[in-house]
Design a protein around this motif. Structure first.
Motif, PDB file in Angstrom:
ATOM      1  N   MET A   1      11.105  -3.014  -9.892  1.00 55.91           N
ATOM      2  CA  MET A   1      10.102  -2.232  -9.348  1.00 55.91           C
ATOM      3  C   MET A   1       9.685  -1.184  -9.745  1.00 55.91           C
ATOM      4  O   MET A   1      10.549  -0.261  -9.582  1.00 55.91           O
ATOM      5  N   ALA A   2       8.836   0.216  -9.884  1.00 56.56           N
ATOM      6  CA  ALA A   2       8.550   1.272 -10.541  1.00 56.56           C
ATOM      7  C   ALA A   2       7.463   1.958  -9.639  1.00 56.56           C
ATOM      8  O   ALA A   2       6.719   1.418  -9.652  1.00 56.56           O
ATOM      9  N   GLY A   3       7.823   3.567  -9.304  1.00 62.06           N
ATOM     10  CA  GLY A   3       6.439   3.906  -8.490  1.00 62.06           C
ATOM     11  C   GLY A   3       6.699   3.926  -6.681  1.00 62.06           C
ATOM     12  O   GLY A   3       7.085   2.562  -6.028  1.00 62.06           O
ATOM     13  N   SER A   4       6.250   4.168  -6.693  1.00 58.43           N
ATOM     14  CA  SER A   4       5.241   4.096  -5.217  1.00 58.43           C
ATOM     15  C   SER A   4       4.624   2.972  -5.097  1.00 58.43           C
ATOM     16  O   SER A   4       3.366   2.652  -5.654  1.00 58.43           O
ATOM     17  N   ALA A   5       4.426   2.088  -4.077  1.00 59.34           N
ATOM     18  CA  ALA A   5       3.035   0.965  -3.705  1.00 59.34           C
ATOM     19  C   ALA A   5       2.146   2.109  -3.151  1.00 59.34           C
ATOM     20  O   ALA A   5       2.263   2.287  -1.872  1.00 59.34           O
ATOM     21  N   ARG A   6       1.285   1.433  -3.366  1.00 54.61           N
ATOM     22  CA  ARG A   6      -0.252   1.915  -2.684  1.00 54.61           C
ATOM     23  C   ARG A   6      -0.886   0.970  -2.070  1.00 54.61           C
ATOM     24  O   ARG A   6      -1.028  -0.189  -2.029  1.00 54.61           O
ATOM     25  N   ALA A   7      -1.667   1.218  -1.024  1.00 56.23           N
ATOM     26  CA  ALA A   7      -2.616   0.815   0.370  1.00 56.23           C
ATOM     27  C   ALA A   7      -3.500   1.487  -0.072  1.00 56.23           C
ATOM     28  O   ALA A   7      -3.512   2.001  -0.011  1.00 56.23           O
ATOM     29  N   VAL A   8      -4.679   0.317   0.261  1.00 55.18           N
ATOM     30  CA  VAL A   8      -5.955   0.788   0.934  1.00 55.18           C
ATOM     31  C   VAL A   8      -6.318   0.482   1.902  1.00 55.18           C
ATOM     32  O   VAL A   8      -6.960  -1.267   1.758  1.00 55.18           O
ATOM     33  N   VAL A   9      -6.834   1.411   2.905  1.00 51.36           N
ATOM     34  CA  VAL A   9      -7.446   0.640   3.755  1.00 51.36           C
ATOM     35  C   VAL A   9      -8.848   0.997   3.972  1.00 51.36           C
ATOM     36  O   VAL A   9      -9.031   2.554   3.455  1.00 51.36           O
ATOM     37  N   GLU A  29       1.787   4.786  -0.554  1.00 50.76           N
ATOM     38  CA  GLU A  29       0.879   5.769  -1.194  1.00 50.76           C
ATOM     39  C   GLU A  29      -0.159   4.914  -0.709  1.00 50.76           C
ATOM     40  O   GLU A  29      -1.082   3.992  -0.898  1.00 50.76           O
ATOM     41  N   VAL A  30      -1.003   5.329   0.121  1.00 59.65           N
ATOM     42  CA  VAL A  30      -2.029   5.687   1.210  1.00 59.65           C
ATOM     43  C   VAL A  30      -3.424   6.072   0.922  1.00 59.65           C
ATOM     44  O   VAL A  30      -3.748   6.950   1.004  1.00 59.65           O
ATOM     45  N   THR A  31      -4.473   5.221   0.520  1.00 63.00           N
ATOM     46  CA  THR A  31      -6.067   6.044   0.664  1.00 63.00           C
ATOM     47  C   THR A  31      -7.145   4.911   1.458  1.00 63.00           C
ATOM     48  O   THR A  31      -6.717   3.854   2.128  1.00 63.00           O
ATOM     49  N   VAL A  32      -7.309   5.835   2.428  1.00 62.95           N
ATOM     50  CA  VAL A  32      -8.525   5.142   3.518  1.00 62.95           C
ATOM     51  C   VAL A  32     -10.442   5.046   3.542  1.00 62.95           C
ATOM     52  O   VAL A  32      -9.721   6.750   2.996  1.00 62.95           O
ATOM     53  N   LEU A  33     -10.225   4.907   2.708  1.00 64.62           N
ATOM     54  CA  LEU A  33     -12.113   4.873   2.462  1.00 64.62           C
ATOM     55  C   LEU A  33     -12.916   4.341   3.940  1.00 64.62           C
ATOM     56  O   LEU A  33     -12.607   3.253   4.479  1.00 64.62           O
ATOM     57  N   GLU A  34     -13.609   5.387   4.222  1.00 64.37           N
ATOM     58  CA  GLU A  34     -14.860   5.094   5.366  1.00 64.37           C
ATOM     59  C   GLU A  34     -16.178   5.412   4.304  1.00 64.37           C
ATOM     60  O   GLU A  34     -16.704   6.704   4.582  1.00 64.37           O
ATOM     61  N   ARG A  35     -16.512   4.443   5.081  1.00 63.28           N
ATOM     62  CA  ARG A  35     -17.735   4.509   5.144  1.00 63.28           C
ATOM     63  C   ARG A  35     -19.038   5.192   5.751  1.00 63.28           C
ATOM     64  O   ARG A  35     -20.151   6.030   4.903  1.00 63.28           O
TER      65      ARG A  35
END
Length: 405
Positions: A1-9, A29-35
């Motif tokens: 495994m390489a790099g940070s794991a990514r989460a999309v909320v 590594e987190v990205t939150v997507l809000e309508r």
């Protein structure tokens, strides 16, 4: 495994932001997507029970939230004439569960949760769709872009080791994972909410039960008050004039401070929403690399005040089981299903409409009150005494799931 794991909320409400904060603390590594164009909820407050406060301790903001709360749980249950049926005791709740029930504006909690995410971690005005839930051998894929963009080329595709569906009761993520799920159903009653300044008006925090309707009034910091009402009505109903006028017709002759709250409210201060809930749980709270959370997984009537509390629980448990979503489902589905069913049972009691049923209910509540607060608090055993699977300082219990290489 390489790099940070990514989460999309997907979804920037309380549950989505709490999940993003919990995952961020554990190295994702987190990205939150809000309508919506803004995270700020309108005209609502949230009650936080000891179970949610302990979950917020894991995120590092439990004590801060406790200090911001104005109402510490003293008050009780009344009839429309003002007669007390029972009294609540914050000291007894604290002794039993370690914390009282506290109340604060939803916007306050949203602000504190959003501040836990790194700059740029939340994108508002963004609609998101799960294109591929992924599996053990490939990441999930999410397509996201401006909510008002007609051109699909304006949308980008994101890959993630984890996608969190926190997009509410009408979740598009849930539909994508389980297209045959029946979705939410009408709970049989509608609600109104008011959050206004009301300085100089003294009252005891209360909930009042009438025939097929109820009212609650609770003080907040800074001279504000949060009030809510509910009534058994057909789905889709609206007042012929405005919702403040509807509240006056229904509750204008109820005990103090209900008339004072209505007198200080404007029509635009009153929010009305029919109550829906998920009567049939999804078969799981995950599929592939996508997990459901909060109302997207287990929307429930507000009668136990546990909807937002369970979403915060979901968030910290999901962060703990982010590499094993089957374990997340196993930890959360039985618990939240049981609590949701209890909320439905309570709704049948406090929204009772028949004269005989109301008389029996009120007599029983008064009799239980004379036996002391322990009997009332016992109903929250197994709910308010929940504890997170890890402590606030244990933010790195193993590496997050990394990108496939």
């Amino acid at each position: 495994m390489a790099g940070s794991a990514r989460a999309v909320v997907i979804g920037g409400g309380i549950g989505g932001l709490a999940a993003g904060a919990a995952l961020h603390r554990r190295g994702w590594e987190v990205t939150v997507l809000e309508r919506a164009r803004s995270l700020a909820p309108v005209g609502a407050a949230i009650s936080l029970a000891p179970n949610a406060l302990r979950a917020l301790d894991v995120l590092g903001i439990g004590d801060e939230i406790r200090e911001l709360a104005a109402w510490q749980g003293d008050g009780g249950l009344r009839t429309p004439s003002g007669r007390w049926l029972s009294r609540s005791d914050a000291a007894a709740a604290t002794a039993r569960f370690g914390d009282p029930l506290v109340l604060l504006p939803r916007a306050t909690l949203i602000d504190r949760l959003a501040a836990l995410l790194p700059p740029g971690g939340v994108r508002t005005g963004t609609v998101a769709t799960v294109v591929d839930p992924g599996d053990a051998g490939r990441p999930a894929r999410v397509r996201g872009g401006p909510a008002d963009a007609d051109d699909p080329t304006a949308h980008e595709e994101l890959e993630a080791e984890l996608v969190v569906g926190a997009d509410g009761i009408n979740s598009r993520v849930r539909t994508a994972l389980f297209p045959d799920h029946p979705g939410p159903v009408y709970a049989g009653f509608t609600t109104w909410r008011v959050l206004i300044p009301l300085p100089g008006v003294a009252f005891a925090s209360h909930e009042t039960w009438g025939r097929g309707q109820l009212w609650g009034t609770h003080p907040l910091q800074g001279g504000r008050v949060y009030a809510y009402a509910a009534a058994v009505t057909p789905a889709g109903g609206r007042a012929p004039d405005d919702e403040r006028a509807e509240l006056l017709r229904r509750y204008g002759d109820w005990h103090h401070p209900v008339p004072a709250v209505l007198a200080a409210s404007r029509p635009e201060d009153v929010l009305r929403h029919d109550v829906h809930h998920i009567a049939t749980p999804p078969p799981a709270y995950h599929a592939g690399r996508v997990a459901l959370l909060g109302d997207a997984a287990h929307a429930m009537p507000p009668t136990l005040g546990q909807g937002g509390n369970q979403a915060v629980e979901d968030a910290v448990v999901l962060a703990h089981h982010a590499r094993d979503l089957a374990a997340y489902t196993a930890a959360r589905l039985p618990r939240t299903t049981a609590i949701a069913r209890q909320a439905v049972r309570i709704a049948r009691v406090d929204m009772a409409g028949g004269r005989a049923a109301v008389a029996v209910r009120d007599t029983a509540m008064a009799a239980l009150s004379r036996l002391g607060p322990a009997l009332f608090l016992r109903g929250f055993d197994g709910i308010a005494d929940w504890r997170p699977p890890y402590a606030a300082g244990d933010v790195q219990l193993g590496e997050p799931q990394g990108r496939d290489t």
